[in-house]
Design a protein around this motif. Structure first.
Motif: not given
Length: 273
Positions: A128-144, A146-157
């Motif tokens: 995806v393109t963010v502020n003119g830069f190409s960034v790779k985002v990962k797919y979350c199988d639990t939430c179905m 593609y996680r936004p940049p700087r987003c992670s899946h919390c294993s506790v919540c």
């Protein structure tokens, strides 16, 4: 039957006040945190600050120390509550995988009738393109999603959280997009955000708006009702008279059984006649 979003939420969060307050699954740890804050404050006020009231009677310095201690304690408790009972930046889940991202792998296929259909799959990452830069985002199988940049899946919540830093067991909540401002610690070799003067620092802490939640946990969701079907059964009698049309509106679980019982009863009556 209409239910609210927090009733059917698939994460491990704990909700209060009809979804207005959202806590992590380890919210009980707040009891320990409160004790670690309140017990030293109570000991200080009862054993130290109380004696200072008589040590400096002229300028009421002892009362000032006592009042400042209580005000700072209330301030800390308010920040603790805002951090623990707020949506930390949970990204809404998808009910189904994103269909526009599905691709078909020709190397693997499944048999459908007489032909072969490629197996559908989702790419694990996409650009995806963010502020003119190409960034790779990962797919979350639990939430179905593609996680936004700087987003992670919390294993506790069990939620994807924007700008996820960590899950803090002391506050029982994730430290993310909306809770990080109340959790700031030292600059740690980074730019100090509190070097703007007393007034601007005060305005930033107390008057800056936080990002709103992307989830409306109080909203209603319409759950799917059990499917009902209408079946028509035509039965011929032994004498060739008119056909009997039986229309049944039954639940999926027992409709075939009831139709079979009715057919047997009609055949028994016709055989007797």
């Amino acid at each position: 039957m209409a239910r609210r979003v927090y009733h059917v939420w698939k994460g491990r969060n704990i909700f209060f006040c009809k979804g207005r307050l959202i806590f992590g699954p380890d919210a009980k740890s707040l009891i320990i945190t409160l004790l670690l804050i309140l017990v030293p404050v109570v000991i200080f006020c009862t054993n130290v600050a109380r004696n200072l009231l008589h040590e400096f009677p002229t300028y009421n310095t002892g009362y000032v120390i006592l009042v400042v201690t209580i005000l700072f304690t209330i301030y800390v408790l308010v920040l603790l509550f805002l951090t623990s009972a707020r949506d930390p930046g949970i990204v809404p889940r998808n009910l189904h995988p994103p269909e526009e991202e599905i691709c078909y792998d020709p190397s693997t296929s499944v048999d459908v009738g007489e032909g072969h259909t490629p197996t559908p799959r989702l790419p694990r990452t996409k650009e995806v393109t963010v502020n003119g830069f190409s960034v790779k985002v990962k797919y979350c199988d639990t939430c179905m999603i593609y996680r936004p940049p700087r987003c992670s899946h919390c294993s506790v919540c069990d939620n994807c959280v924007e700008r996820f830093d960590h899950h803090c067991p002391w506050v029982g909540q994730c430290i993310g997009l909306t809770t990080y401002e109340n959790f700031r610690y030292g600059a740690a070799n980074r730019h100090n955000v509190y070097d703007q003067g007393c007034l601007r620092n005060f305005l930033e802490v107390f008057c800056t708006k936080t990002n709103p939640s992307r989830n409306n946990f109080q909203a209603y969701v319409q759950e799917e009702m059990p499917m009902r079907i209408t079946r028509e059964v035509k039965i011929d009698d032994s004498e060739g008279d008119s056909r009997t049309k039986v229309q049944d509106n039954l639940e999926i679980d027992n409709d075939l059984l009831k139709i079979s019982q009715r057919r047997d009863a009609v055949e028994a009556v016709n055989s007797r006649s």
